[in-house]
Design a protein around this motif. Structure first.
Motif, PDB file in Angstrom:
ATOM      1  N   VAL A 111      44.897  28.662   4.988  1.00 13.09           N
ATOM      2  CA  VAL A 111      44.555  27.941   3.761  1.00 13.09           C
ATOM      3  C   VAL A 111      44.849  26.460   3.990  1.00 13.09           C
ATOM      4  CG1 VAL A 111      45.194  27.565   1.352  1.00 13.09           C
ATOM      5  CG2 VAL A 111      44.982  29.903   2.249  1.00 13.09           C
ATOM      6  N   GLY A 112      43.860  25.617   3.732  1.00  9.09           N
ATOM      7  CA  GLY A 112      44.047  24.178   3.901  1.00  9.09           C
ATOM      8  C   GLY A 112      43.533  23.625   5.205  1.00  9.09           C
ATOM      9  N   THR A 113      42.995  24.464   6.098  1.00  8.15           N
ATOM     10  CA  THR A 113      42.448  23.937   7.334  1.00  8.15           C
ATOM     11  C   THR A 113      41.349  22.924   7.045  1.00  8.15           C
ATOM     12  OG1 THR A 113      41.244  24.470   9.369  1.00  8.15           O
ATOM     13  CG2 THR A 113      40.833  25.888   7.494  1.00  8.15           C
ATOM     14  N   GLN A 114      41.280  21.895   7.848  1.00  4.71           N
ATOM     15  CA  GLN A 114      40.246  20.872   7.711  1.00  4.71           C
ATOM     16  C   GLN A 114      39.045  21.168   8.605  1.00  4.71           C
ATOM     17  OE1 GLN A 114      40.678  18.312   5.308  1.00  4.71           O
ATOM     18  NE2 GLN A 114      42.290  19.816   4.879  1.00  4.71           N
ATOM     19  N   LYS A 115      39.069  22.298   9.293  1.00  7.14           N
ATOM     20  CA  LYS A 115      37.961  22.677  10.182  1.00  7.14           C
ATOM     21  C   LYS A 115      37.446  24.061   9.797  1.00  7.14           C
ATOM     22  CE  LYS A 115      40.775  19.908  12.858  1.00  7.14           C
ATOM     23  NZ  LYS A 115      42.258  19.870  12.943  1.00  7.14           N
ATOM     24  N   GLN A 116      37.124  24.230   8.523  1.00  6.99           N
ATOM     25  CA  GLN A 116      36.724  25.543   8.018  1.00  6.99           C
ATOM     26  C   GLN A 116      35.513  26.101   8.763  1.00  6.99           C
ATOM     27  OE1 GLN A 116      38.368  27.269   5.606  1.00  6.99           O
ATOM     28  NE2 GLN A 116      36.953  28.998   5.710  1.00  6.99           N
ATOM     29  N   ALA A 117      34.483  25.290   8.942  1.00  5.57           N
ATOM     30  CA  ALA A 117      33.263  25.776   9.592  1.00  5.57           C
ATOM     31  C   ALA A 117      33.530  26.175  11.037  1.00  5.57           C
ATOM     32  CB  ALA A 117      32.176  24.707   9.535  1.00  5.57           C
ATOM     33  N   LEU A 118      34.306  25.374  11.745  1.00  4.67           N
ATOM     34  CA  LEU A 118      34.621  25.680  13.133  1.00  4.67           C
ATOM     35  C   LEU A 118      35.491  26.934  13.214  1.00  4.67           C
ATOM     36  CD1 LEU A 118      34.509  24.998  16.122  1.00  4.67           C
ATOM     37  CD2 LEU A 118      36.349  23.331  15.759  1.00  4.67           C
ATOM     38  N   ALA A 119      36.423  27.083  12.275  1.00  2.69           N
ATOM     39  CA  ALA A 119      37.257  28.286  12.258  1.00  2.69           C
ATOM     40  C   ALA A 119      36.412  29.528  12.019  1.00  2.69           C
ATOM     41  CB  ALA A 119      38.336  28.159  11.188  1.00  2.69           C
ATOM     42  N   GLU A 120      35.446  29.444  11.115  1.00  2.00           N
ATOM     43  CA  GLU A 120      34.573  30.585  10.855  1.00  2.00           C
ATOM     44  C   GLU A 120      33.696  30.885  12.063  1.00  2.00           C
ATOM     45  OE1 GLU A 120      32.613  29.484   7.248  1.00  2.00           O
ATOM     46  OE2 GLU A 120      34.386  29.868   6.005  1.00  2.00           O
ATOM     47  N   ALA A 121      33.259  29.842  12.759  1.00  2.00           N
ATOM     48  CA  ALA A 121      32.481  30.054  13.986  1.00  2.00           C
ATOM     49  C   ALA A 121      33.323  30.749  15.048  1.00  2.00           C
ATOM     50  CB  ALA A 121      31.971  28.713  14.507  1.00  2.00           C
ATOM     51  N   TRP A 122      34.594  30.377  15.132  1.00  2.00           N
ATOM     52  CA  TRP A 122      35.508  31.027  16.078  1.00  2.00           C
ATOM     53  C   TRP A 122      35.599  32.526  15.782  1.00  2.00           C
ATOM     54  CZ3 TRP A 122      38.838  29.771  20.186  1.00  2.00           C
ATOM     55  CH2 TRP A 122      39.773  30.763  20.497  1.00  2.00           C
ATOM     56  N   VAL A 123      35.866  32.861  14.526  1.00  2.00           N
ATOM     57  CA  VAL A 123      36.007  34.265  14.159  1.00  2.00           C
ATOM     58  C   VAL A 123      34.704  35.016  14.407  1.00  2.00           C
ATOM     59  CG1 VAL A 123      36.437  35.865  12.250  1.00  2.00           C
ATOM     60  CG2 VAL A 123      37.827  33.789  12.482  1.00  2.00           C
ATOM     61  N   ASN A 124      33.578  34.395  14.108  1.00  2.00           N
ATOM     62  CA  ASN A 124      32.293  35.056  14.312  1.00  2.00           C
ATOM     63  C   ASN A 124      32.094  35.440  15.777  1.00  2.00           C
ATOM     64  OD1 ASN A 124      29.845  35.840  12.773  1.00  2.00           O
ATOM     65  ND2 ASN A 124      28.846  34.610  14.355  1.00  2.00           N
ATOM     66  N   LEU A 125      32.485  34.560  16.675  1.00  2.00           N
ATOM     67  CA  LEU A 125      32.375  34.879  18.097  1.00  2.00           C
ATOM     68  C   LEU A 125      33.343  35.971  18.502  1.00  2.00           C
ATOM     69  CD1 LEU A 125      31.850  31.483  19.955  1.00  2.00           C
ATOM     70  CD2 LEU A 125      30.204  33.272  19.463  1.00  2.00           C
ATOM     71  N   HIS A 126      34.541  35.965  17.930  1.00  2.00           N
ATOM     72  CA  HIS A 126      35.493  37.018  18.280  1.00  2.00           C
ATOM     73  C   HIS A 126      34.987  38.389  17.834  1.00  2.00           C
ATOM     74  CE1 HIS A 126      40.005  37.998  18.989  1.00  2.00           C
ATOM     75  NE2 HIS A 126      39.200  38.882  19.524  1.00  2.00           N
ATOM     76  N   LEU A 127      34.183  38.418  16.786  1.00  2.00           N
ATOM     77  CA  LEU A 127      33.630  39.671  16.298  1.00  2.00           C
ATOM     78  C   LEU A 127      32.268  39.986  16.898  1.00  2.00           C
ATOM     79  CD1 LEU A 127      34.611  39.430  12.513  1.00  2.00           C
ATOM     80  CD2 LEU A 127      35.807  40.620  14.366  1.00  2.00           C
ATOM     81  N   SER A 128      31.852  39.225  17.894  1.00  2.00           N
ATOM     82  CA  SER A 128      30.577  39.510  18.555  1.00  2.00           C
ATOM     83  C   SER A 128      30.717  40.741  19.435  1.00  2.00           C
ATOM     84  CB  SER A 128      30.152  38.318  19.411  1.00  2.00           C
ATOM     85  OG  SER A 128      31.035  38.161  20.521  1.00  2.00           O
ATOM     86  N   PRO A 129      29.643  41.486  19.653  1.00  2.00           N
ATOM     87  CA  PRO A 129      29.710  42.645  20.551  1.00  2.00           C
ATOM     88  C   PRO A 129      30.202  42.291  21.943  1.00  2.00           C
ATOM     89  CG  PRO A 129      27.713  42.750  19.238  1.00  2.00           C
ATOM     90  CD  PRO A 129      28.343  41.400  18.955  1.00  2.00           C
ATOM     91  N   GLU A 130      29.863  41.121  22.444  1.00  2.00           N
ATOM     92  CA  GLU A 130      30.286  40.747  23.790  1.00  2.00           C
ATOM     93  C   GLU A 130      31.796  40.620  23.903  1.00  2.00           C
ATOM     94  OE1 GLU A 130      26.081  39.610  23.206  1.00  2.00           O
ATOM     95  OE2 GLU A 130      27.914  39.306  22.044  1.00  2.00           O
ATOM     96  N   CYS A 131      32.422  39.966  22.928  1.00  2.00           N
ATOM     97  CA  CYS A 131      33.876  39.795  22.955  1.00  2.00           C
ATOM     98  C   CYS A 131      34.582  41.125  22.688  1.00  2.00           C
ATOM     99  CB  CYS A 131      34.298  38.747  21.927  1.00  2.00           C
ATOM    100  SG  CYS A 131      36.028  38.239  22.062  1.00  2.00           S
ATOM    101  N   GLN A 132      34.062  41.894  21.749  1.00  2.00           N
ATOM    102  CA  GLN A 132      34.654  43.195  21.457  1.00  2.00           C
ATOM    103  C   GLN A 132      34.540  44.135  22.661  1.00  2.00           C
ATOM    104  OE1 GLN A 132      35.583  44.693  17.820  1.00  2.00           O
ATOM    105  NE2 GLN A 132      36.478  42.668  18.112  1.00  2.00           N
ATOM    106  N   ARG A 133      33.436  44.035  23.388  1.00  2.00           N
ATOM    107  CA  ARG A 133      33.281  44.864  24.593  1.00  2.00           C
ATOM    108  C   ARG A 133      34.308  44.478  25.644  1.00  2.00           C
ATOM    109  NH1 ARG A 133      28.392  43.977  25.306  1.00  2.00           N
ATOM    110  NH2 ARG A 133      27.650  45.859  24.249  1.00  2.00           N
ATOM    111  N   ALA A 134      34.560  43.197  25.801  1.00  2.00           N
ATOM    112  CA  ALA A 134      35.557  42.751  26.777  1.00  2.00           C
ATOM    113  C   ALA A 134      36.944  43.271  26.405  1.00  2.00           C
ATOM    114  CB  ALA A 134      35.564  41.226  26.853  1.00  2.00           C
ATOM    115  N   TYR A 135      37.284  43.243  25.121  1.00  2.00           N
ATOM    116  CA  TYR A 135      38.554  43.816  24.671  1.00  2.00           C
ATOM    117  C   TYR A 135      38.655  45.287  25.073  1.00  2.00           C
ATOM    118  CZ  TYR A 135      41.087  40.442  21.709  1.00  2.00           C
ATOM    119  OH  TYR A 135      41.872  39.414  21.257  1.00  2.00           O
ATOM    120  N   ALA A 136      37.565  46.024  24.836  1.00  2.00           N
ATOM    121  CA  ALA A 136      37.574  47.459  25.113  1.00  2.00           C
ATOM    122  C   ALA A 136      37.677  47.741  26.611  1.00  2.00           C
ATOM    123  CB  ALA A 136      36.313  48.094  24.542  1.00  2.00           C
ATOM    124  N   GLU A 137      36.923  47.015  27.403  1.00  2.00           N
ATOM    125  CA  GLU A 137      36.868  47.278  28.842  1.00  2.00           C
ATOM    126  C   GLU A 137      38.137  46.840  29.563  1.00  2.00           C
ATOM    127  OE1 GLU A 137      32.021  46.812  29.524  1.00  2.00           O
ATOM    128  OE2 GLU A 137      33.359  45.125  29.934  1.00  2.00           O
TER     129      GLU A 137
END
Length: 345
Positions: free
Chosen positions: A263-289
């Motif tokens: 709460v209060g971050t000044q980089k809201q859009a960039l933070a949301e972009a970060w989370v979106n990539l972490h939830l991508s199939p490619e990143c999730q696959r790397a976690y699993a493998e």
């Protein structure tokens, strides 16, 4: 920019790229710096490869990692509430939910397109990026039959062979709560758990960390314990093929790693972009493998041999056992004293 990098940044699936372009990506400013508090090791390496590098290359931003355990970054996030130096902090299942209630971090929203693919249990307290359940682990050489229930700790052939996890801690908390569940208690009635765990004494040992447990297994100190299935599977494949990760009939204890936007971050859009990539199939696959973390998104296709080592699908995820963490945290000081007195003493 490579095709994979572009796909990672825009999101996966038919509608995700356009939705993502309409919201956070268009607002990201070049030169911004995003500060992320997270665990080190394999998780850091995966995040650098699949999240940080694509964002830096595409948007001209800089990602700063602050590595360490959750107690340190949680304390810092609370101390800086409303004026955070962290933009994202990674917390565990109960810390993340409490941080949202306390106004330290934000609840999950549909501004992150890939969050639409999350299981419901992964939308509590932020954005769950990995299921990492706690379960029974045992040495097949030292038990008379496979362990298929949490009640199996009380079998005669396990007498004096149990390595019980210390409390508090993720493993010890899960073990205490699951013992309550299978012996007629709950978070509201913990007495059956303490009585039954005390009845297991003498223990082969009390374990306070994964490394300690795995060394005990190497030395055949005991037969069975409670641990994260992911780390135990990696240990078993690398060092000790006699160790089995059980799937008890009552379920495994739910545990999640959660990405939390402050709460209060000044980089809201960039933070949301970060989370979106972490939830991508490619990143999730790397976690699993690479570390056997189970995916929190539904839209991930993995080979059968890998799926068999993870928690995947509505039915399997639905069997994970969640708890009233508000109640657990309120009782932790009292239960800790009781554990020291009645179990470890």
């Amino acid at each position: 920019m490579t095709r994979l990098t572009r796909r990672l940044i825009l999101g996966a699936g038919a509608a995700a790229p356009f939705a993502f372009m309409r919201s956070p990506v268009a607002q990201i400013q070049r030169g911004q710096e995003l500060t992320v508090g997270v665990w080190g090791g394999a998780q850091e390496r995966i995040l650098r490869e699949f999240v940080a590098t694509p964002l830096e290359q595409q948007h001209g931003v800089k990602i700063n990692f602050v590595l360490g355990g959750t107690p340190e970054r949680r304390a810092r996030a609370y101390a800086e509430r409303g004026r955070p130096s962290f933009d994202i902090v990674y917390l565990n299942i109960f810390e993340s939910r409490q941080a949202v209630r306390d106004g330290v971090t934000q609840a999950a929203t549909d501004r992150v397109p890939n969050a639409a693919n999350l299981y419901p249990a992964a939308k509590l307290g932020g954005y769950g990026v990995a299921f990492n359940p706690v379960t029974i682990v045992y040495d097949r050489r030292k038990v008379d039959a496979p362990m298929t229930s949490w009640r199996d700790f009380w079998r005669p052939d396990l007498r004096g062979k149990v390595i019980w996890p210390t409390y508090p801690g993720a493993q010890g908390t899960s073990a205490l709560l699951m013992a309550a569940k299978v012996w007629g208690g709950s978070e509201n009635d913990i007495d059956p758990a303490f009585r039954q765990i005390a009845a297991l004494k003498p223990f082969a040992a009390i374990q306070g960390s994964q490394d300690q447990l795995f060394t005990m297994f190497d030395q055949q100190v005991g037969a069975a314990s409670v641990e994260f299935g992911s780390f135990t599977r990696a240990y078993a494949e690398a060092r000790n093929p006699n160790i089995v990760i059980a799937d008890p009939t009552e379920g495994q204890a739910l545990a999640t790693n959660v990405a939390c936007i402050t709460v209060g971050t000044q980089k809201q859009a960039l933070a949301e972009a970060w989370v979106n990539l972490h939830l991508s199939p490619e990143c999730q696959r790397a976690y699993a493998e690479r570390i056997y973390y189970s995916p929190t998104i539904r839209n991930l296709d993995l080979p059968p041999d890998l799926r068999a080592k993870l928690i995947m699908g509505e039915e399997a995820v639905g069997r994970l056992v969640d708890f009233d963490w508000d109640l657990v945290i309120r009782n932790q000081p009292r239960w800790s004293s009781r554990f020291t007195r009645e179990i470890a003493g």
